[in-house]
Design a protein around this motif. Structure first.
Motif, PDB file in Angstrom:
ATOM      1  N   LEU A 125       0.083   9.757   6.702  1.00 19.15           N
ATOM      2  CA  LEU A 125      -0.681   8.540   6.413  1.00 19.15           C
ATOM      3  C   LEU A 125       0.187   7.304   6.590  1.00 19.15           C
ATOM      4  N   ASN A 126       1.439   7.387   6.160  1.00 20.35           N
ATOM      5  CA  ASN A 126       2.345   6.259   6.334  1.00 20.35           C
ATOM      6  C   ASN A 126       2.569   5.953   7.812  1.00 20.35           C
ATOM      7  N   SER A 127       2.761   6.989   8.620  1.00 17.65           N
ATOM      8  CA  SER A 127       2.988   6.791  10.062  1.00 17.65           C
ATOM      9  C   SER A 127       1.776   6.171  10.737  1.00 17.65           C
ATOM     10  N   SER A 128       0.587   6.641  10.383  1.00 13.64           N
ATOM     11  CA  SER A 128      -0.634   6.103  11.011  1.00 13.64           C
ATOM     12  C   SER A 128      -0.870   4.663  10.596  1.00 13.64           C
ATOM     13  N   VAL A 178       0.837  -1.209   0.000  1.00 14.73           N
ATOM     14  CA  VAL A 178       0.000   0.000   0.000  1.00 14.73           C
ATOM     15  C   VAL A 178       0.863   1.247   0.000  1.00 14.73           C
ATOM     16  N   ASN A 179       1.926   1.215   0.792  1.00 12.56           N
ATOM     17  CA  ASN A 179       2.807   2.384   0.882  1.00 12.56           C
ATOM     18  C   ASN A 179       3.474   2.686  -0.450  1.00 12.56           C
ATOM     19  N   GLN A 180       4.023   1.650  -1.096  1.00 17.19           N
ATOM     20  CA  GLN A 180       4.741   1.868  -2.348  1.00 17.19           C
ATOM     21  C   GLN A 180       3.820   2.332  -3.469  1.00 17.19           C
ATOM     22  N   LEU A 181       2.601   1.814  -3.498  1.00 13.95           N
ATOM     23  CA  LEU A 181       1.686   2.132  -4.589  1.00 13.95           C
ATOM     24  C   LEU A 181       1.031   3.507  -4.434  1.00 13.95           C
ATOM     25  N   PHE A 182       0.668   3.866  -3.199  1.00 12.67           N
ATOM     26  CA  PHE A 182      -0.161   5.050  -3.014  1.00 12.67           C
ATOM     27  C   PHE A 182       0.506   6.196  -2.252  1.00 12.67           C
ATOM     28  N   ILE A 183       1.672   5.959  -1.644  1.00 14.56           N
ATOM     29  CA  ILE A 183       2.300   7.015  -0.841  1.00 14.56           C
ATOM     30  C   ILE A 183       3.671   7.397  -1.393  1.00 14.56           C
ATOM     31  N   LYS A 194      10.917  -1.263  13.173  1.00 17.31           N
ATOM     32  CA  LYS A 194      11.627   0.023  13.246  1.00 17.31           C
ATOM     33  C   LYS A 194      12.417   0.273  11.972  1.00 17.31           C
ATOM     34  N   SER A 195      13.121  -0.762  11.506  1.00 16.70           N
ATOM     35  CA  SER A 195      13.904  -0.611  10.283  1.00 16.70           C
ATOM     36  C   SER A 195      13.007  -0.487   9.058  1.00 16.70           C
ATOM     37  N   LEU A 196      11.867  -1.182   9.073  1.00 18.20           N
ATOM     38  CA  LEU A 196      10.931  -1.058   7.959  1.00 18.20           C
ATOM     39  C   LEU A 196      10.403   0.373   7.861  1.00 18.20           C
ATOM     40  N   ASN A 197      10.058   0.946   9.007  1.00 16.45           N
ATOM     41  CA  ASN A 197       9.589   2.329   9.027  1.00 16.45           C
ATOM     42  C   ASN A 197      10.696   3.283   8.561  1.00 16.45           C
TER      43      ASN A 197
END
Length: 327
Positions: free
Chosen positions: A249-252, A179-184, A295-298
């Protein structure tokens, strides 16, 4: 922009600044810190709880002493690497600024006059600042490599300790990444480019407002210039708000997916402890690796977003350096 295109643009920037080998060496030296930090914490919790459950107080003191010594030397090592790295980045940024300034000064008067003053000021200041952020700002290219190293090590350790817990964690991480890669992350480069273009127009409008103030008052054009300046300022705010909304949005999403995944792992882990197939110390260590993985993913996602944002500045700096002087 494709990954290969981004890599090509970044390579051009590093080639212009020089000392690419030193950057690679320093990045490699920095990568082990996060995996080792996560592994030390996980091992400490696992063996400490094992000693507590068996009532071995002396063993617990030895484990705590080993953890303190290991953490101390690990942070000394990390601080030394970052100290050398910060010196390298400061010189690297200075070389880019110097090279861009020299190149603009080498252009002919006709080439200089083909663009507005605001455009050249933006290329020399805002564009260079945006481009060099890839190294001298938090959560950019070096942090992406560091996060990737920790993700790989933590994933391997989790898979070795408990394939079931690893599967549960991946079931929540993979959808979030997609979701992050496609929309953010993907639209960030476009929004950042809009910001740089709006800054150039805004600088031009401000310059006209200041230098042509007397003529504007004489010909009653002051309101027109103010409207142009306001419009370009609002364009900057609009594009920056889109970038900030994407980051929020990514953080939430990360917090939401992380909490749900944590509760699911605790639920299944409690059942496995009751069944005797897992100890409490092993579950605690697995959760520590999970925490390091998230943590590393974020960090990786934030770094990719920031790299996409910095690409607008990198492209414009490379574009400036590609302008050939007309004799």
């Amino acid at each position: 922009m494709s990954v290969l295109k981004k890599a090509s643009e970044i390579k051009k920037l590093f080639t212009m600044a020089g000392k690419v080998r030193l950057f690679i060496i320093l990045t490699i030296l920095r990568c082990p810190f996060d995996p080792l930090h996560t592994a030390i914490h996980a091992a400490f919790l696992q063996y400490a709880f094992a000693a507590i459950s068996k009532g071995r107080q002396n063993e617990l003191f030895q484990i705590c002493a080993q953890f303190a010594v290991g953490t101390f030397f690990l942070f000394i090592y990390n601080g030394t690497v970052w100290m050398i790295y910060s010196s390298y980045v400061a010189k690297w940024t200075g070389r880019i600024r110097k090279n861009v300034f020299k190149h603009i000064c080498s252009l002919t008067l006709q080439q200089i006059e083909s663009k507005t003053n605001g455009e050249w000021i933006t290329r020399l200041n805002s564009d260079v600042q945006a481009a060099t952020a890839i190294l001298n700002k938090a959560l950019h290219l070096p942090h992406a490599f560091v996060a990737s190293a920790n993700i790989c090590v933590s994933s391997i350790m989790l898979l070795y300790m408990s394939p079931k817990i690893f599967g549960l964690i991946m079931a929540f991480i993979i959808p979030h990444v997609l979701v992050n890669q496609l929309f953010i992350t993907r639209p960030m480069g476009h929004h950042a480019k809009k910001v740089q273009e709006a800054i150039a127009r805004n600088t031009t409008d401000m310059n006209a407002l200041l230098t042509c103030a007397e003529a504007a008052i004489l010909y009653d054009a002051r309101e027109f210039l103010l409207e142009r300046f306001e419009k370009s300022s609002l364009e900057i705010r609009k594009s920056n708000m889109r970038i900030n909304r994407g980051k929020a949005l990514n953080s939430s999403l990360l917090i939401l997916m992380g909490m749900i995944g944590y509760l699911v792992v605790l639920l299944f882990g409690g059942k496995w402890i009751e069944a005797g197939t897992m100890t409490f110390g092993a579950l605690t260590a697995a959760l520590q690796y999970r925490g390091g993985l998230l943590k590393s993913l974020n960090m990786l996602i934030d770094s990719l977003i920031n790299i996409n944002t910095a690409m607008a500045g990198i492209e414009r700096v490379n574009e400036t350096m590609n302008i050939k002087s007309e004799e």
